[in-house]
Design a protein around this motif. Structure first.
Motif, PDB file in Angstrom:
ATOM      1  N   GLY A   1       0.822  -1.207   0.000  1.00 58.84           N
ATOM      2  CA  GLY A   1       0.000   0.000   0.000  1.00 58.84           C
ATOM      3  C   GLY A   1       0.857   1.259   0.000  1.00 58.84           C
ATOM      4  N   ARG A   2       1.898   1.285   0.842  1.00 66.30           N
ATOM      5  CA  ARG A   2       2.772   2.459   0.892  1.00 66.30           C
ATOM      6  C   ARG A   2       3.520   2.620  -0.436  1.00 66.30           C
ATOM      7  N   LEU A   3       3.923   1.485  -1.041  1.00 71.12           N
ATOM      8  CA  LEU A   3       4.599   1.568  -2.331  1.00 71.12           C
ATOM      9  C   LEU A   3       3.677   2.155  -3.395  1.00 71.12           C
ATOM     10  N   SER A   4       2.425   1.753  -3.388  1.00 75.37           N
ATOM     11  CA  SER A   4       1.471   2.264  -4.367  1.00 75.37           C
ATOM     12  C   SER A   4       1.292   3.775  -4.205  1.00 75.37           C
ATOM     13  N   ARG A   5       1.178   4.219  -2.960  1.00 70.02           N
ATOM     14  CA  ARG A   5       1.037   5.660  -2.726  1.00 70.02           C
ATOM     15  C   ARG A   5       2.336   6.393  -3.060  1.00 70.02           C
ATOM     16  N   GLY A   6       3.460   5.744  -2.835  1.00 67.66           N
ATOM     17  CA  GLY A   6       4.749   6.346  -3.186  1.00 67.66           C
ATOM     18  C   GLY A   6       4.887   6.529  -4.695  1.00 67.66           C
ATOM     19  N   ARG A   7       4.444   5.513  -5.471  1.00 68.23           N
ATOM     20  CA  ARG A   7       4.482   5.646  -6.936  1.00 68.23           C
ATOM     21  C   ARG A   7       3.589   6.799  -7.389  1.00 68.23           C
ATOM     22  N   ALA A   8       2.435   6.924  -6.747  1.00 67.42           N
ATOM     23  CA  ALA A   8       1.517   8.018  -7.103  1.00 67.42           C
ATOM     24  C   ALA A   8       2.165   9.374  -6.808  1.00 67.42           C
ATOM     25  N   TYR A   9       2.835   9.478  -5.673  1.00 67.45           N
ATOM     26  CA  TYR A   9       3.538  10.717  -5.335  1.00 67.45           C
ATOM     27  C   TYR A   9       4.625  11.016  -6.371  1.00 67.45           C
ATOM     28  N   ALA A  10       5.374   9.971  -6.763  1.00 66.72           N
ATOM     29  CA  ALA A  10       6.466  10.174  -7.734  1.00 66.72           C
ATOM     30  C   ALA A  10       5.910  10.627  -9.071  1.00 66.72           C
ATOM     31  N   ARG A  11       4.754  10.103  -9.475  1.00 62.21           N
ATOM     32  CA  ARG A  11       4.185  10.461 -10.772  1.00 62.21           C
ATOM     33  C   ARG A  11       3.473  11.808 -10.746  1.00 62.21           C
ATOM     34  N   LYS A  12       3.029  12.248  -9.572  1.00 64.89           N
ATOM     35  CA  LYS A  12       2.357  13.546  -9.460  1.00 64.89           C
ATOM     36  C   LYS A  12       3.362  14.687  -9.305  1.00 64.89           C
ATOM     37  N   GLY A  13       4.644  14.359  -9.047  1.00 61.62           N
ATOM     38  CA  GLY A  13       5.647  15.413  -8.886  1.00 61.62           C
ATOM     39  C   GLY A  13       5.715  15.972  -7.476  1.00 61.62           C
ATOM     40  N   GLN A  14       5.430  15.135  -6.447  1.00 61.58           N
ATOM     41  CA  GLN A  14       5.446  15.607  -5.056  1.00 61.58           C
ATOM     42  C   GLN A  14       6.860  15.734  -4.483  1.00 61.58           C
ATOM     43  N   VAL A  15       7.827  15.148  -5.164  1.00 64.55           N
ATOM     44  CA  VAL A  15       9.211  15.262  -4.685  1.00 64.55           C
ATOM     45  C   VAL A  15       9.773  16.586  -5.190  1.00 64.55           C
TER      46      VAL A  15
END
Length: 273
Positions: A43-57
């Motif tokens: 679950g955390r990995l899925s949310r992490g991928r979403a963050y990476a694709r949305k440009g949250q970093v």
């Protein structure tokens, strides 16, 4: 698990190229992601991928043994993320560089900017993992209140780190303590040292003929040749085995020795000297 609101949008944040499916294209980045996905919470990995694709970093920096980044979540202030690995001591790095330089294929591919798959075996021979092999090989830290390892903020950084490895495989080595410039300089230096060691050690310095006119026609066999020391009389009799011949019950060598001494022009006193 605490509930959080939606992440605040980031202008100009780092965004993963992959819009769906897996992240990481080259073998080295896939190896890194495979390790991450083998132990992390799905679950955390899925949310992490979403963050990476949305440009949250917001930003990401690779230094020796530590990756640092800032990730914007739902709070006003971004979270600080740090991903550390164990340091490699200098003697071990020197030995690794010598092992890489000793193989022409490694040296050539690294100098060409490529990452040979066999490089993992070189590091493994010294007990050093080129990539983290388990969760314990990475020290994951995030200023968010989620105690998961990795949290979604750290997972987003790890996915973007894999894409950075796609673009520049030398970042893997930089994370392990050797920048591209330092490593390639060491490989070139070691290559030059090997070439010098293989050079012909019997090179003869040539002298211009104008400097050798006085002795040019002197026979080479006798030119500047020191006189041979005098041969002791009877040396041949000492070197050869005496024949099985006797003269009046005396060994033949004993009979011949006075003749050798007489022919040499030396008397008994000179022989004693």
């Amino acid at each position: 698990m605490p509930m959080y609101g939606p992440a605040r949008p980031v202008e100009g944040g780092l965004r993963a190229r992959s819009e769906r499916g897996t992240i990481g294209e080259e073998w080295w980045s896939r190896r890194f992601i495979d390790v991450l996905e083998s132990f992390a919470d799905k679950g955390r990995l899925s949310r992490g991928r979403a963050y990476a694709r949305k440009g949250q970093v917001i930003d990401l920096k690779v230094d020796a043994y530590e990756v640092t980044a800032r990730v914007q979540g739902s709070e006003a202030e971004p979270y600080d993320v740090a991903i550390g690995i164990d340091a490699i001591d200098e003697p071990t790095w020197t030995a690794i560089e010598e092992a890489l330089a000793s193989q022409a294929v490694f040296r050539a591919r690294l100098l060409a900017g490529e990452m040979p798959p066999e490089i993992e075996d070189v590091f493994g021979a010294f007990g050093i993992p080129l990539f983290p092999g388990a969760s314990g090989d990475m020290h994951l830290m995030c200023s968010c209140p989620d105690w998961g390892e990795p949290c979604k903020h750290t997972a987003a950084v790890l996915y973007l780190l894999a894409e950075a490895f796609d673009d520049d495989p030398f970042l893997i080595l930089a994370w392990n303590g050797r920048t591209r410039e330092d490593l390639l300089a060491s490989l070139r230096r070691l290559d030059s040292a090997d070439a010098a060691a293989e050079a012909d050690p019997l090179e003869i310095e040539e002298t211009p003929i104008t400097e050798r006119l006085d002795d040019f026609w002197t026979p080479a066999a006798v030119r500047d040749r020191p006189p041979a020391p005098p041969m002791p009389p009877g040396l041949l009799l000492k070197l050869l085995d005496p024949p099985k011949v006797k003269v009046r019950r005396k060994e033949l060598t004993d009979v011949l020795r006075p003749a050798y001494e007489a022919l040499s022009g030396l008397d008994e006193a000179e022989q004693a000297e």
